[in-house]
Design an enzyme around this catalytic site. Structure first.
Site, PDB file in Angstrom:
ATOM      1  CB  ILE A 260      -0.230 -41.484  -0.496  1.00 39.14           C
ATOM      2  CG1 ILE A 260      -1.237 -40.348  -0.246  1.00 39.14           C
ATOM      3  CG2 ILE A 260       1.188 -40.939  -0.610  1.00 39.14           C
ATOM      4  CD1 ILE A 260      -1.301 -39.309  -1.323  1.00 39.14           C
TER       5      ILE A 260
ATOM      6  CE  LYS B 270      12.011 -47.460  -0.916  1.00 38.62           C
ATOM      7  NZ  LYS B 270      12.161 -46.002  -1.145  1.00 38.62           N
TER       8      LYS B 270
ATOM      9  N   GLY C 190      11.766 -32.821   3.647  1.00 39.77           N
ATOM     10  CA  GLY C 190      11.243 -32.161   4.832  1.00 39.77           C
ATOM     11  C   GLY C 190      10.056 -32.845   5.466  1.00 39.77           C
ATOM     12  CB  SER C 191       7.719 -35.473   4.353  1.00 42.07           C
ATOM     13  OG  SER C 191       8.584 -36.493   3.891  1.00 42.07           O
TER      14      SER C 191
ATOM     15  CB  THR D  32      22.585 -47.581   1.540  1.00 41.33           C
ATOM     16  OG1 THR D  32      22.233 -46.739   0.439  1.00 41.33           O
ATOM     17  CG2 THR D  32      21.512 -47.474   2.618  1.00 41.33           C
TER      18      THR D  32
ATOM     19  NE  ARG E 103      17.572 -50.664   4.429  1.00 40.77           N
ATOM     20  CZ  ARG E 103      16.680 -49.773   4.850  1.00 40.77           C
ATOM     21  NH1 ARG E 103      16.141 -49.880   6.034  1.00 40.77           N
ATOM     22  NH2 ARG E 103      16.323 -48.772   4.056  1.00 40.77           N
TER      23      ARG E 103
ATOM     24  CD  GLU F  95      18.258 -49.483   0.619  1.00 38.01           C
ATOM     25  OE1 GLU F  95      18.125 -48.260   0.833  1.00 38.01           O
ATOM     26  OE2 GLU F  95      18.908 -50.231   1.362  1.00 38.01           O
TER      27      GLU F  95
END
Length: 206
Positions: free
Chosen positions: A21, A25, A65-66, A87, A151, A154
């Site tokens: 998984i 990113k 929802g995870s 952010t 950040r 990011e």
């Protein structure tokens, strides 16, 4: 390193299909998480090369929802009366549902080829600020939105495909396949990785 350990265990026990998984990113990574996941994809591709079996990765966006999803966090902040933190006003992310994420994993095991990375068509990226405003509007509360700033490392907008990757859709119009360069675990310099991790933790603590 964790992925390397699990891959080694899978190979040692003659596992036929292995699904790693990953995350969006990992495409053109700029953060420690992105680079780690990118390396995990390469280790998985190496295992596929070594075994000739469907050891492959799936690249996810945000799963609604995870555990760790922004939606429950936003709702909890609104319930408390805020403020709700975002952010950047223009930041966007890709989203998929839990059923879509599960289906991609199952599909990967069925149609994925050794060493591939599979990516579900998640439509257009969504602006996080719009989601925040909708949650606040639905609550009926007057909740302030505060911008905390991106950040280090990011991205303003996530990407699904690396600059050097070529998309294919050989089996399903909504599932893309890309290949990544294999990387043998013994070629990883663990000292460099640990230094990077400690440096990132130090920056976070500051």
């Amino acid at each position: 390193m964790g992925t390397s350990n699990v891959v080694a265990a899978a190979m040692a026990h003659d596992v036929e299909t292995f699904i790693n998984i990953s995350t969006d990113k990992a495409a053109n990574p700029t953060s420690v998480l992105g680079h780690s996941k990118r390396t995990a994809e390469k280790i998985t591709a190496w295992a596929a090369h070594e075994t000739g079996r469907p050891y492959l990765s799936v690249r996810f966006g945000n799963v609604i929802g995870s555990r760790g999803s922004m939606l429950p966090t936003f709702m909890a902040l609104v319930e408390k009366g805020g403020p709700l933190t975002v952010t950047h006003p223009d930041v966007t992310r890709y989203f998929m549902t839990i059923p879509e994420a599960c289906q991609l994993v199952v599909q990967a095991g069925g149609i994925g080829r050794p060493g591939e990375v599979m990516i579900l068509d998640m439509g257009e990226p969504v602006r996080i600020l719009d989601i925040a405003k909708r949650i606040i509007a639905a609550s009926g509360k007057d909740v302030e939105i505060i911008y905390t700033g991106l950040r280090e490392g990011e991205k303003l907008h996530e990407e699904l495909v690396d600059h050097n990757e070529l998309l294919e859709r050989p089996f399903h119009e909504k599932i893309a396949h890309v290949t990544v360069e294999p990387l043998a675990p013994e070629l990883i310099d663990v000292d460099i990785w640990m230094s990077a991790i400690m440096e990132a933790k130090g920056a976070t603590n500051v």
